[in-house]
Design an enzyme around this catalytic site. Structure first.
Site, PDB file in Angstrom:
ATOM      1  N   ARG A 113      -8.517   1.254   8.639  1.00 18.60           N
ATOM      2  CA  ARG A 113      -8.738   0.236   9.895  1.00 18.60           C
ATOM      3  C   ARG A 113      -9.955  -0.603  10.055  1.00 18.60           C
ATOM      4  O   ARG A 113      -9.589  -1.955  10.187  1.00 18.60           O
ATOM      5  CB  ARG A 113      -7.554   0.029  10.622  1.00 18.60           C
ATOM      6  CG  ARG A 113      -5.944  -0.270   9.694  1.00 18.60           C
ATOM      7  CD  ARG A 113      -4.789  -0.067  10.847  1.00 18.60           C
ATOM      8  NE  ARG A 113      -4.120  -1.406  10.495  1.00 18.60           N
ATOM      9  CZ  ARG A 113      -2.989  -0.666  10.020  1.00 18.60           C
ATOM     10  NH1 ARG A 113      -2.994   0.860   9.107  1.00 18.60           N
ATOM     11  NH2 ARG A 113      -2.166  -0.805   9.616  1.00 18.60           N
ATOM     12  N   ARG A 139      12.082  -2.004  10.614  1.00 21.18           N
ATOM     13  CA  ARG A 139      10.810  -1.772  11.511  1.00 21.18           C
ATOM     14  C   ARG A 139      10.683  -2.802  12.634  1.00 21.18           C
ATOM     15  O   ARG A 139      10.642  -3.650  12.824  1.00 21.18           O
ATOM     16  CB  ARG A 139       9.136  -1.670  10.594  1.00 21.18           C
ATOM     17  CG  ARG A 139       9.084  -0.143  10.188  1.00 21.18           C
ATOM     18  CD  ARG A 139       7.720  -0.329   9.226  1.00 21.18           C
ATOM     19  NE  ARG A 139       6.710  -0.748   9.551  1.00 21.18           N
ATOM     20  CZ  ARG A 139       5.413  -0.456   9.255  1.00 21.18           C
ATOM     21  NH1 ARG A 139       5.346   0.367   8.539  1.00 21.18           N
ATOM     22  NH2 ARG A 139       4.680  -1.341  10.118  1.00 21.18           N
ATOM     23  N   LYS A 184       0.643  -1.251  -0.092  1.00 23.87           N
ATOM     24  CA  LYS A 184       0.021  -0.076   0.169  1.00 23.87           C
ATOM     25  C   LYS A 184       0.848   1.300  -0.176  1.00 23.87           C
ATOM     26  O   LYS A 184       1.108   2.131  -0.364  1.00 23.87           O
ATOM     27  CB  LYS A 184      -1.040  -0.025   1.376  1.00 23.87           C
ATOM     28  CG  LYS A 184      -1.826  -1.175   1.143  1.00 23.87           C
ATOM     29  CD  LYS A 184      -2.545  -1.021   2.533  1.00 23.87           C
ATOM     30  CE  LYS A 184      -1.891  -0.762   4.203  1.00 23.87           C
ATOM     31  NZ  LYS A 184      -1.702  -2.798   4.547  1.00 23.87           N
ATOM     32  N   ARG A 191      -0.517  -8.549  13.891  1.00 23.62           N
ATOM     33  CA  ARG A 191      -0.350  -7.555  12.956  1.00 23.62           C
ATOM     34  C   ARG A 191      -1.455  -8.452  11.520  1.00 23.62           C
ATOM     35  O   ARG A 191      -3.001  -7.772  11.383  1.00 23.62           O
ATOM     36  CB  ARG A 191       0.795  -7.088  11.751  1.00 23.62           C
ATOM     37  CG  ARG A 191       0.780  -5.906  13.186  1.00 23.62           C
ATOM     38  CD  ARG A 191       2.148  -5.691  12.681  1.00 23.62           C
ATOM     39  NE  ARG A 191       2.623  -4.724  11.181  1.00 23.62           N
ATOM     40  CZ  ARG A 191       3.754  -4.489  10.763  1.00 23.62           C
ATOM     41  NH1 ARG A 191       4.964  -5.533  10.213  1.00 23.62           N
ATOM     42  NH2 ARG A 191       3.002  -4.102   9.449  1.00 23.62           N
TER      43      ARG A 191
HETATM   44  P1  ADP Z   1       1.288  -1.556   7.536  1.00 25.45           P
HETATM   45  O1  ADP Z   1       2.802  -1.957   7.579  1.00 25.45           O
HETATM   46  O2  ADP Z   1       1.218  -3.105   8.469  1.00 25.45           O
HETATM   47  O3  ADP Z   1       0.354  -1.836   6.824  1.00 25.45           O
HETATM   48  P2  ADP Z   1       1.108   0.991   8.890  1.00 25.45           P
HETATM   49  O4  ADP Z   1       2.572   1.064   8.559  1.00 25.45           O
HETATM   50  O5  ADP Z   1      -0.159   1.765   8.075  1.00 25.45           O
HETATM   51  O6  ADP Z   1       1.437  -0.640   9.130  1.00 25.45           O
HETATM   52  O7  ADP Z   1       0.954   0.717  10.247  1.00 25.45           O
HETATM   53  C1  ADP Z   1       1.910   0.704  11.554  1.00 25.45           C
HETATM   54  C2  ADP Z   1       0.908   0.960  12.834  1.00 25.45           C
HETATM   55  O8  ADP Z   1       0.711   1.796  13.190  1.00 25.45           O
HETATM   56  C3  ADP Z   1      -0.665  -0.423  12.588  1.00 25.45           C
HETATM   57  O9  ADP Z   1       0.149  -1.616  13.409  1.00 25.45           O
HETATM   58  C4  ADP Z   1      -1.032   0.239  14.033  1.00 25.45           C
HETATM   59  O10 ADP Z   1      -0.397  -0.029  15.562  1.00 25.45           O
HETATM   60  C5  ADP Z   1      -0.628   1.955  13.846  1.00 25.45           C
HETATM   61  N1  ADP Z   1      -2.202   2.209  12.759  1.00 25.45           N
HETATM   62  C6  ADP Z   1      -2.043   3.117  11.996  1.00 25.45           C
HETATM   63  N2  ADP Z   1      -2.846   3.467  11.641  1.00 25.45           N
HETATM   64  C7  ADP Z   1      -3.569   3.149  11.917  1.00 25.45           C
HETATM   65  C8  ADP Z   1      -4.885   3.104  11.874  1.00 25.45           C
HETATM   66  N3  ADP Z   1      -5.696   4.032  11.231  1.00 25.45           N
HETATM   67  N4  ADP Z   1      -5.903   2.921  13.283  1.00 25.45           N
HETATM   68  C9  ADP Z   1      -5.228   2.246  13.536  1.00 25.45           C
HETATM   69  N5  ADP Z   1      -4.056   1.592  14.568  1.00 25.45           N
HETATM   70  C10 ADP Z   1      -3.066   2.287  13.264  1.00 25.45           C
END
Ligand code: ADP
Ligand code: ZN
Length: 230
Positions: A92, A159, A17, A170
């Protein structure tokens, strides 16, 4: 002005994404908004938000809806989204999706694209993911066997939530809380799924094609409505 494109990119962790969202936004010259990046920046700069979010993120859990909705509501109130935006990592949960529909009232409708990737491809992808500490570009150890970013020479880091145990959490949280969003959006004419299990360039063109298809449908619907005098 071109039609504003208000794009939501859905998909599991590791679907690409971020990579796709950044590229699409760059081509369209619209802002890319990643809630994960917003939270990681807050952690890095040690703000109150960062302090509240860090432990949750490191555990692979979701930050609470109320806080995330407030962050996105505020971000989408800025002028730079008038020409459109790409939203990555939000919504999410169904509660976040409902709130986003509220925020979007009276604005050009969302286009929602799901980047679909089978579960068994994700754990390995995330374990091999590295992120440039300087420019943020994501890459894979397969493509960058050295320890430096091929774009800016910055150091490649893993990360803290890309370790295998956190990745499993996750993915579990994704299946529970986020995958239901596919059902939430799938009966809308502005929803499309693209195959994320191909090269980044191929996913990128599938994504761009899907957005064009939605815009073409919308234009056709407008013409049909005018013809019937609706
Ligand atoms: P991924 O690579 O898993 O898509 P992101 O970089 O989008 O991860 O998000 C990393 C972390 O930030 C998530 O695991 C969560 O803890 C938090 N996070 C990000 N966006 C949201 C959201 N919309 N609602 C709740 N938590 C979020
Ligand atoms: Zn870099």
């Amino acid at each position: 002005m071109r039609t504003p494109i208000n794009l939501v990119v859905l998909g599991p962790p590791g679907a690409g994404k971020g990579t796709q969202g950044v590229e699409f936004a760059r081509r369209r010259a619209i802002p890319q908004i990643s809630t994960g990046d917003i939270l990681r920046d807050a952690v890095k700069s040690g703000t109150e938000l960062g302090r509240r979010a860090k432990a949750t993120m490191d555990a692979g859990r979701l930050v609470d809806d109320e806080l995330m909705i407030a962050i996105v509501r505020d971000r989408l109130s800025r002028q730079d989204v008038a020409a459109g935006f790409v939203l990555d990592g939000f919504p999410r949960t169904v509660a976040q999706a409902r709130a986003l529909d509220g925020i979007m009232t009276g604005r050009p409708p969302l286009i929602v694209i799901d980047i679909a990737v089978p579960d068994d491809a994700l754990v390995g992808r995330l374990a091999r993911r590295r992120v440039c500490g300087q420019c943020g570009q994501a890459t894979s150890v397969d493509l960058a066997p050295g320890s430096r970013c091929d774009r800016c020479g910055g150091e490649l880091l893993q990360r803290s939530d890309d370790t295998e145990s956190v990745v499993r959490e996750r993915l579990r949280v994704y299946a529970d809380a986020t995958r239901p969003l596919v059902d939430y959006y799938s009966d809308r004419s502005s929803f499309r799924a693209v195959d994320g299990n191909q090269s980044p360039a191929e996913v990128g063109s599938a994504l761009a094609d899907a957005v064009e298809a939605v815009l073409a449908d919308r234009a056709a619907a407008r013409v049909a409505a005018e013809e019937t005098g609706a």
